[in-house]
Scaffold this motif. Structure first.
Motif, mmCIF file in Angstrom:
data_model
loop_
_atom_site.group_PDB
_atom_site.id
_atom_site.type_symbol
_atom_site.label_atom_id
_atom_site.label_comp_id
_atom_site.label_asym_id
_atom_site.label_seq_id
_atom_site.Cartn_x
_atom_site.Cartn_y
_atom_site.Cartn_z
ATOM 1 N N VAL A 92 0.865 -1.185 0.000
ATOM 2 C CA VAL A 92 0.000 0.000 0.000
ATOM 3 C C VAL A 92 0.895 1.225 0.000
ATOM 4 C CG1 VAL A 92 -1.751 1.309 1.239
ATOM 5 C CG2 VAL A 92 -1.872 -1.186 1.174
ATOM 6 N N ARG A 93 0.811 2.020 -1.065
ATOM 7 C CA ARG A 93 1.697 3.158 -1.232
ATOM 8 C C ARG A 93 1.108 4.452 -0.683
ATOM 9 N NH1 ARG A 93 2.995 4.757 -7.299
ATOM 10 N NH2 ARG A 93 0.725 4.993 -7.208
ATOM 11 N N ASP A 94 -0.224 4.631 -0.824
ATOM 12 C CA ASP A 94 -0.832 5.909 -0.452
ATOM 13 C C ASP A 94 -2.305 5.691 -0.162
ATOM 14 O OD1 ASP A 94 -1.059 8.562 0.082
ATOM 15 O OD2 ASP A 94 -0.768 9.274 -1.961
ATOM 16 N N LEU A 104 -11.373 1.495 2.401
ATOM 17 C CA LEU A 104 -10.333 0.491 2.148
ATOM 18 C C LEU A 104 -10.442 -0.157 0.771
ATOM 19 C CD1 LEU A 104 -10.022 -1.304 5.612
ATOM 20 C CD2 LEU A 104 -8.629 0.531 4.685
ATOM 21 N N ALA A 105 -11.209 0.449 -0.123
ATOM 22 C CA ALA A 105 -11.263 -0.054 -1.500
ATOM 23 C C ALA A 105 -10.085 0.527 -2.280
ATOM 24 C CB ALA A 105 -12.584 0.331 -2.159
ATOM 25 N N VAL A 106 -9.640 -0.220 -3.301
ATOM 26 C CA VAL A 106 -8.502 0.204 -4.100
ATOM 27 C C VAL A 106 -8.940 1.282 -5.084
ATOM 28 C CG1 VAL A 106 -6.747 -0.509 -5.771
ATOM 29 C CG2 VAL A 106 -7.391 -2.036 -3.896
ATOM 30 N N GLN A 109 -3.779 1.584 -8.935
ATOM 31 C CA GLN A 109 -2.747 0.565 -8.835
ATOM 32 C C GLN A 109 -1.616 0.878 -9.805
ATOM 33 O OE1 GLN A 109 -5.597 -2.595 -10.362
ATOM 34 N NE2 GLN A 109 -3.771 -3.158 -11.552
ATOM 35 N N THR A 110 -0.387 0.519 -9.396
ATOM 36 C CA THR A 110 0.796 0.701 -10.237
ATOM 37 C C THR A 110 1.677 -0.541 -10.101
ATOM 38 O OG1 THR A 110 0.772 3.086 -9.823
ATOM 39 C CG2 THR A 110 2.779 2.162 -10.741
ATOM 40 N N PRO A 111 2.008 -1.236 -11.209
ATOM 41 C CA PRO A 111 1.607 -1.008 -12.604
ATOM 42 C C PRO A 111 0.096 -1.111 -12.794
ATOM 43 C CG PRO A 111 3.419 -2.575 -12.453
ATOM 44 C CD PRO A 111 2.927 -2.392 -11.072
ATOM 45 N N GLU A 112 -0.382 -0.534 -13.881
ATOM 46 C CA GLU A 112 -1.806 -0.494 -14.130
ATOM 47 C C GLU A 112 -2.325 -1.825 -14.670
ATOM 48 O OE1 GLU A 112 -2.621 2.811 -16.643
ATOM 49 O OE2 GLU A 112 -1.965 4.304 -15.183
ATOM 50 N N ARG A 113 -3.638 -1.938 -14.722
ATOM 51 C CA ARG A 113 -4.278 -3.160 -15.221
ATOM 52 C C ARG A 113 -3.833 -3.455 -16.653
ATOM 53 N NH1 ARG A 113 -10.305 -1.343 -17.129
ATOM 54 N NH2 ARG A 113 -9.719 0.679 -17.965
ATOM 55 N N ASN A 114 -3.703 -4.749 -16.945
ATOM 56 C CA ASN A 114 -3.341 -5.261 -18.268
ATOM 57 C C ASN A 114 -1.899 -4.967 -18.678
ATOM 58 O OD1 ASN A 114 -5.975 -6.261 -18.591
ATOM 59 N ND2 ASN A 114 -6.690 -4.340 -19.490
ATOM 60 N N LEU A 125 -0.510 -0.071 -4.328
ATOM 61 C CA LEU A 125 -1.933 0.265 -4.299
ATOM 62 C C LEU A 125 -2.173 1.588 -3.576
ATOM 63 C CD1 LEU A 125 -3.433 -3.219 -3.327
ATOM 64 C CD2 LEU A 125 -3.035 -2.304 -5.631
ATOM 65 N N THR A 126 -3.138 2.342 -4.082
ATOM 66 C CA THR A 126 -3.661 3.522 -3.392
ATOM 67 C C THR A 126 -5.080 3.197 -2.968
ATOM 68 O OG1 THR A 126 -2.325 5.043 -4.735
ATOM 69 C CG2 THR A 126 -4.232 5.970 -3.594
ATOM 70 N N ILE A 127 -5.362 3.290 -1.675
ATOM 71 C CA ILE A 127 -6.662 2.860 -1.154
ATOM 72 C C ILE A 127 -7.449 4.042 -0.605
ATOM 73 C CG2 ILE A 127 -5.793 0.561 -0.616
ATOM 74 C CD1 ILE A 127 -5.676 1.409 2.332
#
Length: 290
Positions: A92-94, A104-106, A109-114, A125-127
Motif C-alpha cells: 500500500v503506497r498511499d 479500504l477499497a482500491v 494501482q501501479t503497474p496499471e491493469r493489463n 496500491l492507493t486505497i
C-alpha cells in the motif's frame, strides 16, 4: 636454538625449558608444485563464474511475464489475495478519500491493469481512507454559482441541491447549507460533503402590494420580508435606539400607498428601506396588509 629444517615449518615454545616441543603445521611445496595449485584455483573460479551466469535466468525469472489483473474498486483484502495468487507482491503506497468509494477499497494501482510485467513484481496500491478528513467551509455568499462550484471543488467539496429564491443579484449565492442547516464559513466539515446552495433567481415577474412594516419590531419586519421574498435594504437607526433588534419601524420606503392613496406594488427580490425608532410607529388603519 632448535635445529633448522628445510622444507618444514616448526613452532618453538620456550616455556618448556630445555626440552623443545615442535609441532608441524604444514609442508610448503611437497607433492604438488605451486604452479599446479594456481592453475587449479583459476579453473575453480572460472567454473563458479559460469554457474553464476547460467543461474541468473532462473533467479531473475528471465523471460517469465504475466498480465496485471484489475483490482480497482475491490476491497484491500480481496485485491491482495488476487494479486498474491498471481505471484505478485503487494504494498500500500498511499491513501485518498473518495466519498463515492467504500472504505479500504482500491482507488489506483501501479503497474496499471493489463500491463505485462515480470513475475514476483510488486504492485503498489492507493486505497480509500476509512474516515473522511475535514476541511474548512468556505464563504460562498455573494459568489456566482460557477465561482461557488469551483471554490467547493478546490476544497474537495461538492454542490448538492440548488434552491432558487427571488433576489436582485441573479444566480448569486444567498445561503450555504449542509444537511438542511446553514453552515458558517470556517466550520470544519468532512471532505466530499454536498453543500446545498440557495441561489438568487432575480426579481419576480408578479407585482404584489408593499407590506406595511411601520409599528413592527426589526426582527418581525425582517421575518415578514423574508416570507415574501423581499430584501431588507438600508436600515437607518434613530439616536434614541439602544437595542436594534427590539426597535420599532417608524418609517419605510416605498410606503404601502402613494400620495393618491393607491397601493404601491413591489416584486419579489426588490428591497425596502426602513427607519428604526425606540417608540412604536402608528399604522395606517386603511391599509389592507394589516
Amino acid at each position: 636454538m632448535p635445529p633448522q629444517i628445510i622444507g618444514s615449518l616448526y613452532f618453538h615454545y620456550p616455556h618448556q625449558g630445555n626440552k623443545t616441543k615442535i609441532y608441524k603445521v604444514f609442508n610448503f611445496i611437497t607433492k604438488k608444485s605451486f604452479i599446479a595449485n594456481l592453475i587449479a584455483a583459476i579453473i575453480f573460479v572460472f567454473v563458479l563464474a559460469l554457474l553464476f551466469f547460467f543461474s541468473l535466468g532462473f533467479l531473475t525469472h528471465h523471460g517469465e511475464t504475466i498480465t496485471v489483473p484489475d483490482v480497482r474498486g475491490k476491497d484491500l483484502k480481496e485485491a491482495t489475495a488476487i494479486l498474491k495468487n498471481k505471484g505478485f507482491e503487494v504494498e500500500v503506497r498511499d491513501s485518498i478519500y473518495i466519498d463515492s468509494l467504500k472504505p479500504l477499497a482500491v482507488w489506483e494501482q501501479t503497474p496499471e491493469r493489463n500491463d505485462v510485467v515480470k513475475v514476483n513484481r510488486t504492485i503498489y496500491l492507493t486505497i480509500n481512507k476509512v474516515v473522511a478528513p475535514t476541511v474548512a467551509m468556505p464563504d460562498l455568499e455573494g459568489l456566482t454559482y460557477r465561482s461557488a462550484e469551483m471554490t467547493l471543488k478546490s476544497r474537495r467539496l461538492r454542490v448538492g441541491d440548488t434552491i432558487y429564491k427571488p433576489d436582485f443579484a441573479t444566480n448569486s449565492v444567498l445561503k450555504q447549507m449542509l444537511e438542511g442547516k446553514i453552515v458558517k464559513p470556517g466550520t470544519m466539515i468532512p471532505e466530499g460533503s454536498r453543500i446545498t446552495l440557495v441561489l438568487s433567481s432575480g426579481k419576480g415577474s408578479i407585482e404584489n402590494p408593499v407590506p406595511d412594516l411601520v409599528g413592527l419590531t426589526y426582527v418581525e419586519a425582517r421575518e415578514l420580508l423574508a416570507a415574501r421574498s423581499l430584501i431588507l435594504g438600508t436600515v437607518l437607526v434613530d439616536e434614541t435606539v439602544f437595542d436594534t433588534l427590539n426597535a420599532f419601524i417608524s418609517k419605510q420606503t416605498p410606503t404601502p400607498k402613494n400620495g393618491l392613496g393607491d397601493l404601491n406594488l413591489i416584486r419579489a427580490g426588490e428591497s425596502i428601506d426602513i427607519w428604526l425608532s425606540a417608540e412604536r410607529g402608528v399604522k395606517d388603519s386603511t391599509d389592507i396588509n394589516q
